[in-house]
Design an enzyme around this catalytic site. Structure first.
Site, PDB file in Angstrom:
ATOM      1  N   HIS A  60     -11.898 -26.374  46.849  1.00  0.00           N
ATOM      2  CA  HIS A  60     -11.447 -25.771  45.491  1.00  0.00           C
ATOM      3  C   HIS A  60     -12.289 -24.924  44.669  1.00  0.00           C
ATOM      4  CE1 HIS A  60      -8.082 -28.071  46.916  1.00  0.00           C
ATOM      5  NE2 HIS A  60      -8.639 -29.258  46.538  1.00  0.00           N
ATOM      6  N   HIS A  66      -3.864 -27.549  48.906  1.00  0.00           N
ATOM      7  CA  HIS A  66      -4.065 -28.089  50.206  1.00  0.00           C
ATOM      8  C   HIS A  66      -3.203 -27.551  51.423  1.00  0.00           C
ATOM      9  CE1 HIS A  66      -5.050 -30.744  46.905  1.00  0.00           C
ATOM     10  NE2 HIS A  66      -6.247 -30.884  47.491  1.00  0.00           N
ATOM     11  N   GLY A 111     -11.105 -33.580  46.465  1.00  0.00           N
ATOM     12  CA  GLY A 111     -11.601 -32.975  47.454  1.00  0.00           C
ATOM     13  C   GLY A 111     -12.359 -31.707  47.557  1.00  0.00           C
ATOM     14  N   SER A 112     -13.110 -31.229  48.339  1.00  0.00           N
ATOM     15  CA  SER A 112     -13.866 -30.122  48.206  1.00  0.00           C
ATOM     16  C   SER A 112     -12.868 -28.979  49.135  1.00  0.00           C
ATOM     17  CB  SER A 112     -15.042 -29.983  49.134  1.00  0.00           C
ATOM     18  OG  SER A 112     -16.122 -31.070  48.524  1.00  0.00           O
ATOM     19  N   ASP A 114      -6.683 -39.218  45.210  1.00  0.00           N
ATOM     20  CA  ASP A 114      -7.645 -38.916  44.021  1.00  0.00           C
ATOM     21  C   ASP A 114      -7.172 -40.029  43.091  1.00  0.00           C
ATOM     22  OD1 ASP A 114      -9.206 -36.448  44.475  1.00  0.00           O
ATOM     23  OD2 ASP A 114      -7.120 -35.456  44.407  1.00  0.00           O
TER      24      ASP A 114
END
Ligand SMILES: Nc1ncnc2c1ncn2[C@@H]1O[C@H](COP(=O)(O)OP(=O)(O)O)[C@@H](O)[C@H]1O
Ligand SMILES: Nc1ncnc2c1ncn2[C@@H]1O[C@H](COP(=O)(O)OP(=O)(O)O)[C@@H](O)[C@H]1O
Ligand SMILES: [Mg+2]
Ligand SMILES: [Mg+2]
Ligand SMILES: [Mg+2]
Ligand SMILES: [Mg+2]
Lengths: 195, 330, 330, 195
Positions: free
Chosen positions: C59, C221, C56-57, C112
């Site tokens: 990070h 997250h 996921g974006s 993921d």
């Protein structure tokens, strides 16, 4: 009028006490039109002056002002470090002349500020306290009202030197932090002279 | 105020200690100071003009993060948002002088200018040749003979990179000063804040903004800017800043470099989105971008915000900007 | 919520566009995806096992900032905090395969793991040899057969550096997978938050903390941690995290590497102060630190906080960590 | 009981409508025990399904489920993308068998979830809605109360799969976001069956 060594010591001691107890006020003034650290800077200087004076009791007026100057130069940083440092350094050199009047001494400090800061009165800086005090001393009319009037005047000025100048018109209506710390310096002087 | 610190008075020495200990192959601390100096083998091998910069702390990675082969020779860290003192600057100067003189890169603040000036006087007494360039890239402040003039902000990183690369290539002190001044004259920056920074000794943000407000034209020390307005899409922010900056350049042909700089509390994600919008608008305006950089280069503690720097650049400067460099943070 | 963005749905494509356009000499975007792949000349010249990571974006700079010679071959960016889809991962795999197979570095999250798994199945249908390693360095979560297990957090950057350097040196796929797994087994991370992140699509922080509270054991997250406590001096925070982490290592002799990681909204200043305290405490405990790194490496949007990663390291791994690398952000 | 193509289309259409209008609720559920994006993920999936169905009207049940699966797999990401994707893909393959009962279809979807997620009932996931629905369909007792009971049960569970499992005991007392989105799926089914 001249200041004796014992009185001059009291003067500096009272000044550093006021700096220590008014750190927050000075920071708040600087937060409004600067970067919020003038109280912290001067507190650091105050502690350094106290430590230096404790380490070695000055034996002459020149010693006293030089010790104050060096402590300020080495520990304060920012704009106020070199300014107060230069004023006291110049005063230290001048006071070796026995004939020097207190009013001359303060004018010499003021001139040091102007040289170092490339500045003058009316720019909303500490000079706007130093110069009126110097003038009042010369005219033998120095009292609290001089300081109050100077601060009131500073408040109305638009800054053209230092960080506050970035705010242009918006700097109006605020007391310059350096003017306030200089007010503490000269209020200390009044306390000494009044005794 | 919540910060990961110990005593407020120990912030700078502890930070510098952390920085040098985690980067011992690159930099070392000058004893008794909070200045750092190059510690790589090339420093002693290739003699060059020394490049010293410094200023108040709180702008990390500026300046210590840019010490290394091809950029700064030493960096002096003052207290938070407070110019370092002349004695520390003097130590840095003497630590890097290799007989070819030292160039001081100073951001245009009363305090920095005065303290570096005093240090210069001290070093000149040791017969070290010194030149000073003063960075003043922030166009949100009017430049006039009657004020302190424009502030030095994010463009400082570009000046340090170009002048540092030129010094490594063997340029002499006088030419470096001339180059540096020419570079400075061609750099324009403007910044916005979404949230002011909290100076540790103060304990609360320097100013308050509404939940949907941003401040245009802020400095890197919580100096307020020229307008508070409602936040708008990144695209419109980019266009607004570009328009303000391009007005400063009479000639929009030739090479340009851009720097999108995060103020410390703004994530890279937003910086890249903003950079994308900047490139779109510059392309639409037929401005040729030959170098671009994005990141937290010149920060203001935990300030949330961004600044845009545009530089009109000679081909040589673009080459200097692109040269590889061994520093903590460039 | 104040963020420098345009439409929430366009965040990731615009961010990736900004990233590749400002780093065109290093990376390029794979058409029709938000994946980036190496674009440096050495990529074609020196054939090696492909190293692909992603997730996921939010990070940043992970993972796209680590694409380059000596680290990742490609990185796939999903929506904010959301695993990328199998088709995008598959595109990245085919873009980097040079006949020697591809290693997937996956952080241990259901999403993921499942999406990379589907991509692996797709690529294997093309006869591309694939191995997967799953990073799970966050010790604040219990590991058990009956849960998702530990999360992959900041240690991922160390895994990518070591495995990337080994791949550049010519190591084959099977050995890389073995090395990667061994490295993962020796990495332990724990994080704290002073302020939760604001997911753009949500519009407010993931959780609320009092003015003097921090949360121990957070994920990247906005996953809440194991305890909320009053903030303490950096020194004490460092000691607390170190004690928790060192318990996980049976053997405290030999080389260790540390990573002090900022979560996105915490300035470098605080990270260096914390790193200084970490080094003090490890020195007191006679733990030998042979590599250290400080910075915003694996962030969580605008979260304020920090994580500490400690790795027990072979001499080889330290060498791999120290090797120069050409990426946007390492 | 079997679903005709026209009803199945209605089913999927109602489902994506509910996903779009309940984005905030799903995000909030996911904020409590996950990462706050389940609503956003499913909304993206919903839009992709709608676009795909508009682009090419599916002619068979297998087509319909496959189009739904592919849209989910390619656009949702996260955990829910491969899960819903796998469930519908498996359903698409199985529905080619004309004899397939609706209850079998849902069981096959449920099995797909279990395979992809390496998970089972009792782990506080969407499976804890799918399996009771499948069971109820088999027993011909499927109505809103089944879904309500499943959600009530999910609420009391401690998560052992997915992000919520990091919270361990603290995950108790919250409805799993994937269970809620699956509840929308089966509430849509009830609306179709009820007509
Ligand atoms: N050029 C100047 N000439 C005279 N006084 C100045 C000048 N620049 C700054 N000052 C004084 O210094 C004060 C600010 O000191 P301080 O806050 O300690 O330093 P800094 O501005 O570097 O943070 C101002 O309030 C002003 O009185
Ligand atoms: N291993 C698993 N098996 C079954 N369902 C799972 C699994 N992991 C996650 N889920 C489901 O996925 C939902 C979360 O989806 P979503 O929020 O879209 O993805 P992410 O967790 O990647 O953010 C959970 O509420 C749960 O119902
Ligand atoms: Mg100040
Ligand atoms: Mg200051
Ligand atoms: Mg997610
Ligand atoms: Mg989620």
């Amino acid at each position: 009028m001249k200041l004796e060594l014992v009185d001059a010591k009291k003067w500096i001691t009272l000044f550093v006490e006021k700096l220590e107890s008014n750190q927050t006020i000075l920071n708040e003034l600087d937060t409004a039109i600067g970067d919020g650290d003038h109280g912290t800077n001067m507190k650091r200087g105050a502690e350094a002056v106290t430590a230096a004076l404790e380490k070695k009791e000055p034996e002459t007026l020149a010693d006293l002002y030089k010790t104050t100057a060096f402590a300020m130069i080495q520990k304060v940083g920012g704009a106020s470090g070199p300014l107060y440092g230069t004023a006291f350094l110049d005063m230290s050199k001048a006071v070796k002349n026995d004939d020097l009047e207190l009013s001359d001494l303060i004018q010499i400090g003021t001139d040091g500020l102007k040289r170092r800061g490339e500045s003058d009165t009316g720019m909303k800086t500490m000079i706007d306290v130093w110069q009126p005090v110097s003038d009042a001393l010369k005219a033998d009319k120095f009292d609290q009202s001089v300081i109050d009037a100077a601060l009131e005047n500073v408040k109305g000025l638009v800054a053209t030197k230092g960080r506050a100048s970035y705010l242009e018109e918006k700097s109006k209506g605020h007391i310059d932090p350096g003017a306030q710390s200089s007010a503490y310096l000269f209020e200390s002087l009044i306390e000494v002279l009044g005794e | 105020m919540k910060k990961i610190i110990n005593n407020v008075e120990d912030i700078v020495p502890e930070m510098i200690s952390g920085l040098v200990r985690t980067n011992a192959d690159l930099v070392k601390q000058i004893d008794g100071t909070t200045a750092v100096v190059r510690n790589d083998p090339k420093f002693k091998e290739n003699k060059q003009v020394g490049i010293v910069s410094g200023g108040g702390s709180g702008h990390e990675p500026l300046h210590a993060g840019y010490v290394g082969d091809g950029m700064l020779s030493a960096a002096v860290a003052g207290e938070v948002f407070t110019s370092p003192t002349p004695d520390q600057i003097y130590e840095a100067i003497t630590a890097v002088d290799q007989g070819q003189g030292v160039l001081l890169i100073v951001k245009n603040y009363s305090g920095d200018v005065m303290n570096f000036d005093m240090a210069k006087e001290m070093a000149e007494a040791d017969d070290i040749e010194i030149k000073t360039i003063v960075v003043d890239d922030d166009i949100s402040v009017k430049n006039s003979e009657f004020t302190q003039g424009k502030r030095g902000v994010a463009g400082t990183a570009l000046v340090e990179k170009i002048v540092g690369a030129a010094a490594r290539s063997g340029m002499n002190l006088a030419d470096l000063a001339t180059l540096g001044q020419k570079v400075i004259d061609n750099i324009k920056t403007i910044g916005i804040a979404l949230h002011a920074a909290t100076v540790p000794a103060v304990g609360h943000p320097g100013f308050e903004l509404g939940d949907d407000e941003i401040e245009y034209g802020i400095g890197i020390h919580n100096e307020r800017g020229y307008a508070v307005e409602k936040i708008r899409p990144a695209k419109e922010l980019a266009n607004e800043l570009i328009e303000k900056i391009l007005k400063e350049f009479s000639d929009q042909s030739g090479d340009f470099a851009i720097l999108v700089n995060g103020m410390g509390g703004t994530p890279l994600m937003e910086q890249y989105i903003f950079a994308n919008d900047v490139l779109n608008e510059l392309a639409a305006k037929k401005v040729k971008v030959s170098f671009s950089k994005v990141g937290n280069l010149v920060t203001s503690l935990d300030m949330q915000g961004i600044s845009l720097t545009i530089m009109k650049a000679d081909a040589d400067w673009i080459k200097y900007l692109k040269e590889p460099v061994t520093t903590i943070a460039w």
